[in-house]
Design an enzyme around this catalytic site. Structure first.
Site, PDB file in Angstrom:
ATOM      1  N   GLY A   1       0.088   1.801 -10.297  1.00 35.44           N
ATOM      2  CA  GLY A   1      -1.371   1.812 -10.227  1.00 35.44           C
ATOM      3  C   GLY A   1      -1.912   3.209 -10.344  1.00 35.44           C
TER       4      GLY A   1
ATOM      5  CG  ASP B   1     -10.149   2.623   2.185  1.00 35.71           C
ATOM      6  OD1 ASP B   1     -11.140   1.880   2.002  1.00 35.71           O
ATOM      7  OD2 ASP B   1      -9.442   3.051   1.259  1.00 35.71           O
TER       8      ASP B   1
END
Length: 566
Positions: free
Chosen positions: A44, A172
């Protein structure tokens, strides 16, 4: 060996930065970092750099994750803050030892070429993140059930209890940062230290200095005190976890669930849960940090049991005073079903046996056409269509009138005047692979002629009409591909696009690499162009190996235009 940046610029394999746009290039598969970690594949990309699956050659070929630090920021202050965040994640991971947190291995500073690069090495978690799981559900018209959400909370809250006991606030939590681990079906919490939240995101993330604080958090998921004041408490993580739960329950992003004008969530409308779970989520979502739960154990104590909610069905509509600051990314509906396990063989280019190929083409002085095994191929194509049908993101559009035939002739007339060698030449000039083009035409031909099941076609005169019809279909497809005005790079990749491309574009849009261009706008633009070319195609049931490839190619070119600023 050649490498390509996200804008599809071609670079020499020895380069680490694109010679055209300066973007950091991915490490090549097989490359060895620090004389130890061999790159297996690219996992990613985020604002800080890329993530790779690697093999640790010093530990009996154990797999691990390399997280590269190469933020695309220009301001020195931003770069310094990015380095601080990177070091923070390394320092945090060193102190955490929990079975549902990736284990830290090492931090590296490596010179590649003339530049220094920094990497984190940690455990590889085999599984999908919860955003990917949600997309899989949505392709089947489902989302997460209330029982599943309660189970998720019961499994992840002990992890938060652990990190909070170490004075760590994650800051997060979102579906992207929770991975469902295949080995034991448990959620794993990833991405500590806010490494991905960099100013290069241009509006989708916030990282800014406020006195001694840093504003960190994903818009829509992070509470007000975190995004506006740079403050984070243990209860800030509970807020984000509650928003994550609502997104998984409904399949909708926070901005679709929250009325910022009235300051209320859509309880009983978009959000339908039992009163017991609603009460818990409300407290987790309270506007004031002091009004929320202060410890994970308190939430666990108040959670209903998963089985108790199955027969509840008593949903009520209420209002809650809370706040979502500038809800973040919008998401189009899922692009495709994930068939990694069930259709791995089909997802790859298929090497068709000669006896089921409709055409064996000789490129000598005379083109010899032989059609054999038509019935068998029709069955195979039917199976491929049924298994590889995908759902391309759908946007409601006005009805577009059907375009006339580009040269004003019926397809059959075109076919009678077509030459197979000319078709081959046109395809080669467009640099479209035979492995994509011929099966595509076969698919169209046998769909149009299902009665040929069991009927063998030959090069004899009596089959001339059928051969002409195949050629006409091929000509028409080439016309459409020319009308699409695809870039050479997009045409070359036809047959190789997959859901991973769309997932990459979605992540790039969310991280701000498309500036103000959203994934919804990309989907809408690609849909409009595709509909103009193929008004008769149902985008909800496109074959992944045929028309779906053209949709992806159109989207890929649009992404390139956005990234280049054109």
């Amino acid at each position: 060996m050649q490498l390509y940046c996200s804008k599809q610029h071609t670079n020499n394999g020895s380069n680490r930065f694109c010679t055209h746009c300066g973007e950091p290039l991915p490490l090549a598969v097989g490359q060895v970092v620090d004389n130890r970690y061999q790159i297996i594949r690219h996992l990613g990309q985020g604002g800080f750099g890329r993530t790779y699956l690697a093999e640790d050659r010093n530990k009996a070929h154990q797999t691990c994750v390399l997280k590269e630090f190469a933020p695309q920021v220009e301001d020195k202050q931003d770069l310094q803050k990015a380095k601080e965040l990177f070091e923070r994640e390394a320092n945090v991971l060193k102190t955490l030892q929990h079975p549902q947190i990736p284990r830290f291995h090492a931090s590296l500073q490596v010179k590649i070429g003339t530049k220094d690069f920094f990497f984190l090495v940690q455990d590889y978690v085999d599984g999908d993140n919860y955003y990917q799981l949600l997309e899989q559900r949505e392709t089947q018209g489902n989302t997460f059930s209330e029982e599943e959400i309660i189970t998720l909370l019961q499994q992840i809250l002990p992890v938060l209890s652990y990190i909070h006991s170490r004075d760590v606030v994650h800051r997060d939590i979102s579906p992207d940062n929770l991975i469902w681990r295949r080995s034991d079906n448990l959620p794993v919490l990833i991405d500590f230290g806010g490494v991905k939240q960099l100013p290069a995101s241009q509006g989708f993330w916030r990282t800014k200095l406020v006195g001694n604080n840093t504003l960190l958090g994903k818009k829509g998921y992070a509470p007000e005190e975190q995004l506006r004041q740079g403050k984070a408490f243990f209860s800030s993580d509970f807020y984000s976890l509650a928003v994550t739960s609502l997104v998984l329950l409904t399949g909708k992003e926070p901005q679709k669930l929250y009325d910022s004008y009235q300051g209320i969530w859509a309880w009983g409308k978009e959000i339908r849960v039992s009163p017991q779970l609603e009460a818990v989520l409300k407290k987790m979502l309270a506007y004031k940090p002091s009004d929320r739960y202060q410890r994970a154990e308190q939430i666990l104590k108040d959670l209903p049991s998963p089985t108790a909610t199955k027969s509840a069905g008593n949903y009520i509509t209420t209002k809650i005073k809370t706040m979502v600051v500038a809800p973040g990314r919008q998401r189009a509906s899922a692009v495709v079903s994930r068939f990694q396990n069930k259709t791995q063989a089909i997802a790859k280019p298929i090497s068709w046996p000669v006896w089921i190929r409709p055409f064996v083409m000789s490129l000598g002085g005379t083109a010899l056409v032989v059609l054999t095994g038509a019935g068998t191929l029709a069955v195979v194509n039917a199976v491929v269509r049924s298994v590889t049908s995908i759902t391309i993101p759908s946007i409601s559009l006005p009805q577009i009138p059907q375009l006339p035939n580009p040269i004003g002739k019926p397809v059959s007339d075109k076919g009678k005047n077509s030459n197979l060698q000319e078709i081959i030449s046109r395809r080669q000039q467009l640099e479209i692979t035979e492995g994509f083009f011929t099966p595509f035409v076969d698919n169209l031909f046998y769909t149009k002629k299902p009665q040929l099941k069991g009927r063998s076609l030959t090069s004899k005169p009596e089959d001339a009409g059928l051969r002409d019809e195949w050629s006409g279909i091929a000509d028409d497809l080439l016309d459409k591909l020319e009308q699409a005005d695809l870039s050479t790079a997009a045409r070359r990749k036809l047959g190789k696009y997959s859901q991973k491309d769309y997932v990459t574009w979605r992540r790039q849009a969310r991280s701000g690499q498309f500036k103000n261009y959203t994934i919804d706008q990309l989907t809408k633009d690609a849909n409009e162009k595709f509909d103009r070319l193929f008004p008769d195609q149902d985008r909800g049931k496109l074959n992944q190996q045929t028309f779906g490839q053209i949709w992806y190619a159109i989207a890929a070119d649009q992404v390139s235009k956005v990234q280049s600023g054109n």
